[in-house]
Each structure stands twice: as structure tokens, then as C-alpha cells.
Write an enzyme that holds these catalytic residues in place. Sequence first.
Site, PDB file in Angstrom:
ATOM      1  N   PRO A 128       0.812  -1.224   0.000  1.00 45.86           N
ATOM      2  CA  PRO A 128       0.000   0.000   0.000  1.00 45.86           C
ATOM      3  C   PRO A 128       0.841   1.268   0.000  1.00 45.86           C
ATOM      4  O   PRO A 128       1.898   1.343   0.637  1.00 45.86           O
ATOM      5  CB  PRO A 128      -0.821  -0.120   1.290  1.00 45.86           C
ATOM      6  CG  PRO A 128      -0.918  -1.593   1.521  1.00 45.86           C
ATOM      7  CD  PRO A 128       0.402  -2.150   1.081  1.00 45.86           C
ATOM      8  N   CYS A 129       0.339   2.273  -0.717  1.00 44.18           N
ATOM      9  CA  CYS A 129       1.086   3.525  -0.870  1.00 44.18           C
ATOM     10  C   CYS A 129       0.557   4.658   0.010  1.00 44.18           C
ATOM     11  O   CYS A 129       1.119   5.757   0.000  1.00 44.18           O
ATOM     12  CB  CYS A 129       1.038   3.978  -2.336  1.00 44.18           C
ATOM     13  SG  CYS A 129      -0.611   4.498  -2.887  1.00 44.18           S
ATOM     14  N   GLN A 130      -0.509   4.415   0.764  1.00 46.27           N
ATOM     15  CA  GLN A 130      -1.194   5.517   1.456  1.00 46.27           C
ATOM     16  C   GLN A 130      -0.265   6.356   2.327  1.00 46.27           C
ATOM     17  O   GLN A 130      -0.425   7.566   2.435  1.00 46.27           O
ATOM     18  CB  GLN A 130      -2.340   4.970   2.320  1.00 46.27           C
ATOM     19  CG  GLN A 130      -3.557   4.541   1.527  1.00 46.27           C
ATOM     20  CD  GLN A 130      -3.421   3.123   0.995  1.00 46.27           C
ATOM     21  OE1 GLN A 130      -2.359   2.504   1.092  1.00 46.27           O
ATOM     22  NE2 GLN A 130      -4.490   2.607   0.441  1.00 46.27           N
TER      23      GLN A 130
END
Length: 418
Positions: A128-130
Site C-alpha cells: 500500500p502507498c497511502q
Amino acid sequence: MIKVMETFSGIGAQAKALSRQDEEYEIVATADWDVNAIIAYDIIHHGTPNIEPYEGMPREEVIEKLSQYTLSPDGKDPYKGESLKRVNEQFQRYLLAAIERSNNLGSITDMTYEDIPENLDVLTYSFPCQNLSLAGVWRGELTGIDRDADNRSGMLWEVERILMECEEHNRRLPRFLLMENVSNILSARHKDNFEEWKSYLNKIGYENVVYKLDASKFGVPQIRKRVFMISIYVGNDARKIELVNNYITDHDLENENYVNEIINHRLTVRDIIKNDYTVEKYHFEALNSQMNNTPSREKIVQENRHLFKNNQYENYIRTVTTKQDRNPNSGVVQFENEKSGKLNWRYLTPRECFLSMGFDEEDYEALMEHNVKITKSRYLFSDSKLIKMAGNSIVVNVLEAIFHQIIELKEILQENDE
């Protein structure tokens, strides 16, 4: 034959890219905890859901089987307490069928070295890049991929844990690792962590090739810059390192001239925007994507790309994210107002988001064909869920070029073994 394991598999952009290669391939396992993406992956890559074996299974048994996995209703947080038991019964059966047919292992946090086959060619990890993205920074999420951050982007270190376990138990490491994430992973804030990760991979025998690639250079009219890292197991063999470096020099995916040579089909914005409203499904989808007549939406129209206006198409779509009703967004499309309280503009439809990510229209049609009602008012996939799944994915066309390199490098290194 190339054997691949997709972790953080989403809707399977890697599998889609592999299906367009000349090489035979096998997805030996997937790993994702987002229940919507798990079901969508199964439909796109395996066809009609087969829930017949599960229809006669007592609900308690279905729940017991699902409870073996760490699963999430939204890709953000796990089901808590008894919440999984309260999920619609038909949805539970669709989910279990999808998990077992795709050999989905659930959350990467539950994986161990025993899940890694001895003869695995490629392990993919698009964590995930959040907590890495600029949008995350604007929201005050500053922890990135710090080891002690205990956030979603920190899932990177779960990959390290699994590789360490492989080494400790003399399990053969995958021949290739493939990472994808936002370009902000190269920023000053995250550079030290990323360098630490690369150094660890070097230490255990991998040669790393880092690319910063824009999807718009690979035949899809979407401006989407992402970092990819191919890690090739060379075992610190100087000859293999030389072979890898020589190959990359001659086949550099950051070299636009080289990329132009290998891209033989290009989509335009005209190909993606489905504005032939004599086609009923396109008209219906456009109506569902109309913008509300509010000051904030008028501002979105003013400040974002007009992908289609006065019979003219824009050259490029901006990055497809997990939500279109936002500012900035991917762009807006002129559309005659047919409802009160609406503007003469609409967002990209879920179908157009999928096409912008390099998936085929048949993939989206498959999801629509099996988008069954699971309650009186709720379908399996809502528009918002479909857009989110597309935005979380990877542009297939970029992965095609990368897997082509991996396949060629595998052949080169095998020849050197001989």
C-alpha cells in the site's frame, strides 16, 4: 514456464500482463485481504464464480473457513470481532469460492516461508502507498515505510520477514522480486528506508534495477508515474551481475527511444471515453457519473482536465486514483445535463477507469455480468468499489514490458548456469 506469486494482488494486473506474453505462466498463489478485490480477481482471471460446492455447506462451516484468513471489508482495517459473521451469507460463499480458486493466502502478515514454493520464479509485492504518497503527506501521514510505523505502507517489511525466514530454513529464494509503488518512495523523506531495503536485498544475493516509469509512455494515455524495482537473484556472482547490467543498458525502460520500439499498440483518450450514448450501458454509466451542481464540483470542473469538450479530446488522462469525486481528479467529461441538480459534466465511469489502467473491456464486462444483488438494495460491486479497485491497481501495459524483461533475463541467466 514462469511461476509467479502475487502478493498485494488486487485485481491482478500482474496476471493480466502475463496473459499477454508468449511465455506460459502459472500464478501459484495470490495474497490480498480486501474481500472486494479477491472476488473481482477471481472473476476477471477465472470466469464465472463457482459457488455450487459451497451452497450446501452450513453457514457455520463457511464462516469457520473464512475465519482462517485475515480479511478486510475495505482494504484498510480487518474485520473485527463478530463482524465477519454478520456479512451477507451469499457474499460469504462468493468470497470463500474466490479465495480457494485463486489460492489466496489472505493478508501477507499471515504468510510464512512455507508459502513460498521452492521453484518460484517471481514474487510480486505492490504494498500500500497511502503512507508514502503526497496525498498521504497532505493528510498528515508522515510515517512512510518506517519500520516501527505500524501502518499499511510498512507492509514492505513483511516481505523482508518472509525472505529472512526462507534463508533461515534453507528455502530457495525467488529468482526475481518485483516491486511497484508511488514515485515518492524515492523522495528525501523515504530515501534512507528504501536504501536500507535495497541493501538488504543486495546482501542476500539480489541485483536491483530501479525504474521510474510513466504509463503514458507505454501505450496508455494516463499520466501515472510509478517506481518499479526488479530484483534479480545472482548470488553475488560477478558474471551474472555483468550480464544483468549489460542487458538493462541495452533494454532500459527509462529510455523513451527504446520503449517506442517495443510498444506496438497505443490507446488514445478517444478509445477510453465511452460517450456513444446510443449504447445503453454507456448512457446508464454516464448518468451514474454526473456531477452534482455544487460550488465544490464547479471548482473541480474549472481546475481539472476537460477530457472531452465541444467534440475535442484531451491528449492524456491524469492519474486514476481510488476516487473520482475529488480535487484534483483524473479529469472530467462534458455531458448534457439530464437530471435536476446536476452539472453538464461527469466523472470517468468505472469502465473508463479500468480501461485507463490497461484492462480490457471484457474484464469489466465480466464483473458486470456477475455483479449480482446480495441484498435487496446492494450489489456485489458498487461504482465506488470498482473505481477504488482500478485506482489501487497497476497499469497493465507497463507490467507487460517489465515481465518481458524478466522472462528474457531468466533465459540469459539459465544459459549462464549451463
